[in-house]
Write a protein that holds these residues in place. Structure first.
Motif, PDB file in Angstrom:
ATOM      1  N   LEU A 133      18.889 -40.443 -25.707  1.00 19.51           N
ATOM      2  CA  LEU A 133      18.125 -40.627 -24.476  1.00 19.51           C
ATOM      3  C   LEU A 133      18.376 -42.027 -23.947  1.00 19.51           C
ATOM      4  O   LEU A 133      18.111 -43.009 -24.641  1.00 19.51           O
ATOM      5  CB  LEU A 133      16.630 -40.432 -24.749  1.00 19.51           C
ATOM      6  CG  LEU A 133      15.663 -40.780 -23.615  1.00 19.51           C
ATOM      7  CD1 LEU A 133      15.901 -39.904 -22.389  1.00 19.51           C
ATOM      8  CD2 LEU A 133      14.221 -40.660 -24.098  1.00 19.51           C
ATOM      9  N   GLY A 134      18.917 -42.127 -22.732  1.00 17.24           N
ATOM     10  CA  GLY A 134      19.111 -43.410 -22.071  1.00 17.24           C
ATOM     11  C   GLY A 134      17.984 -43.629 -21.080  1.00 17.24           C
ATOM     12  O   GLY A 134      17.591 -42.691 -20.373  1.00 17.24           O
ATOM     13  N   ILE A 135      17.440 -44.847 -21.039  1.00 19.26           N
ATOM     14  CA  ILE A 135      16.322 -45.154 -20.149  1.00 19.26           C
ATOM     15  C   ILE A 135      16.623 -46.410 -19.343  1.00 19.26           C
ATOM     16  O   ILE A 135      16.936 -47.463 -19.906  1.00 19.26           O
ATOM     17  CB  ILE A 135      15.016 -45.378 -20.943  1.00 19.26           C
ATOM     18  CG1 ILE A 135      14.674 -44.139 -21.767  1.00 19.26           C
ATOM     19  CG2 ILE A 135      13.872 -45.737 -19.995  1.00 19.26           C
ATOM     20  CD1 ILE A 135      13.512 -44.339 -22.709  1.00 19.26           C
ATOM     21  N   ILE A 164      11.722 -44.699 -13.074  1.00 18.61           N
ATOM     22  CA  ILE A 164      12.269 -44.824 -14.419  1.00 18.61           C
ATOM     23  C   ILE A 164      13.373 -43.781 -14.561  1.00 18.61           C
ATOM     24  O   ILE A 164      13.110 -42.580 -14.579  1.00 18.61           O
ATOM     25  CB  ILE A 164      11.185 -44.623 -15.496  1.00 18.61           C
ATOM     26  CG1 ILE A 164      10.115 -45.711 -15.351  1.00 18.61           C
ATOM     27  CG2 ILE A 164      11.799 -44.622 -16.891  1.00 18.61           C
ATOM     28  CD1 ILE A 164       8.886 -45.491 -16.193  1.00 18.61           C
ATOM     29  N   GLY A 165      14.606 -44.270 -14.614  1.00 14.93           N
ATOM     30  CA  GLY A 165      15.736 -43.359 -14.763  1.00 14.93           C
ATOM     31  C   GLY A 165      15.867 -42.925 -16.211  1.00 14.93           C
ATOM     32  O   GLY A 165      15.645 -43.712 -17.127  1.00 14.93           O
ATOM     33  N   TRP A 166      16.220 -41.668 -16.401  1.00 17.06           N
ATOM     34  CA  TRP A 166      16.426 -41.168 -17.755  1.00 17.06           C
ATOM     35  C   TRP A 166      17.602 -40.197 -17.758  1.00 17.06           C
ATOM     36  O   TRP A 166      17.900 -39.548 -16.752  1.00 17.06           O
ATOM     37  CB  TRP A 166      15.164 -40.496 -18.317  1.00 17.06           C
ATOM     38  CG  TRP A 166      14.731 -39.276 -17.558  1.00 17.06           C
ATOM     39  CD1 TRP A 166      13.919 -39.237 -16.464  1.00 17.06           C
ATOM     40  CD2 TRP A 166      15.124 -37.926 -17.813  1.00 17.06           C
ATOM     41  NE1 TRP A 166      13.769 -37.946 -16.033  1.00 17.06           N
ATOM     42  CE2 TRP A 166      14.498 -37.115 -16.845  1.00 17.06           C
ATOM     43  CE3 TRP A 166      15.938 -37.320 -18.771  1.00 17.06           C
ATOM     44  CZ2 TRP A 166      14.668 -35.732 -16.802  1.00 17.06           C
ATOM     45  CZ3 TRP A 166      16.112 -35.938 -18.731  1.00 17.06           C
ATOM     46  CH2 TRP A 166      15.466 -35.170 -17.763  1.00 17.06           C
ATOM     47  N   LEU A 198      23.970 -45.546 -20.194  1.00 19.58           N
ATOM     48  CA  LEU A 198      23.397 -45.988 -21.477  1.00 19.58           C
ATOM     49  C   LEU A 198      23.499 -44.900 -22.531  1.00 19.58           C
ATOM     50  O   LEU A 198      23.900 -45.151 -23.662  1.00 19.58           O
ATOM     51  CB  LEU A 198      21.930 -46.395 -21.283  1.00 19.58           C
ATOM     52  CG  LEU A 198      21.693 -47.658 -20.477  1.00 19.58           C
ATOM     53  CD1 LEU A 198      20.233 -47.735 -20.033  1.00 19.58           C
ATOM     54  CD2 LEU A 198      22.084 -48.892 -21.262  1.00 19.58           C
ATOM     55  N   ALA A 199      23.128 -43.671 -22.165  1.00 21.24           N
ATOM     56  CA  ALA A 199      23.126 -42.561 -23.125  1.00 21.24           C
ATOM     57  C   ALA A 199      24.530 -42.227 -23.612  1.00 21.24           C
ATOM     58  O   ALA A 199      24.735 -41.983 -24.802  1.00 21.24           O
ATOM     59  CB  ALA A 199      22.478 -41.327 -22.495  1.00 21.24           C
TER      60      ALA A 199
END
Length: 140
Positions: free
Chosen positions: A10-12, A19-21, A134-135
């Protein structure tokens, strides 16, 4: 340990209003979105944190996440009145990952090391692209 060994990542991309995920499995994004803690423009910080923590906890359970990657908040000309609350949100989201998965399953990544974002559906926001980067790039 590689991304495949960890399973789901999980990228945050933390924020006060957006809040991007993104969730990646085996280096491929399987879901992404933007969580809006509250539709109103101004909300108490505690409310933002409580809603965000609940949402991220739900994502971890729903997707059986094995690693959480949170974009680190750094001062880059951001006004203190935004930087400090944003740091609280990022810290709370990091803590959720630590509490649910353990400290070795949570990574903080500086923005300049986020990596390249994978292609997402048309209309994906900057927050979703950052979280996806990020993920995908920090799953190992």
């Amino acid at each position: 340990m590689g991304a495949k060994a960890l399973g789901t990542v999980l990228g945050i991309d933390p924020g006060l209003r957006n809040i991007g995920w993104a969730v990646a499995k085996g280096g491929v994004v399987i879901a992404h979105g933007v969580f809006h803690p509250n539709k109103r423009k101004v909300v108490p910080l505690v409310s933002v944190i409580a809603q965000a923590v609940g949402f991220v906890g739900d994502l971890i359970r729903k997707y059986r996440v094995g690693r959480v990657v949170v974009e680190e908040v750094r001062w880059r000309g951001i006004r203190a009145r935004v930087l400090f609350p944003l740091s609280h949100v990022a810290g709370a989201l990091t803590a959720v990952g630590v509490l649910v998965l353990g400290s070795e399953a949570v990574v903080l990544v500086p923005p300049h090391q986020r990596g390249r974002a994978p292609r997402l559906k048309r209309g994906a926001t900057e927050h979703e692209r950052d979280a996806a980067a990020l993920a995908v790039n920090h799953g190992d």
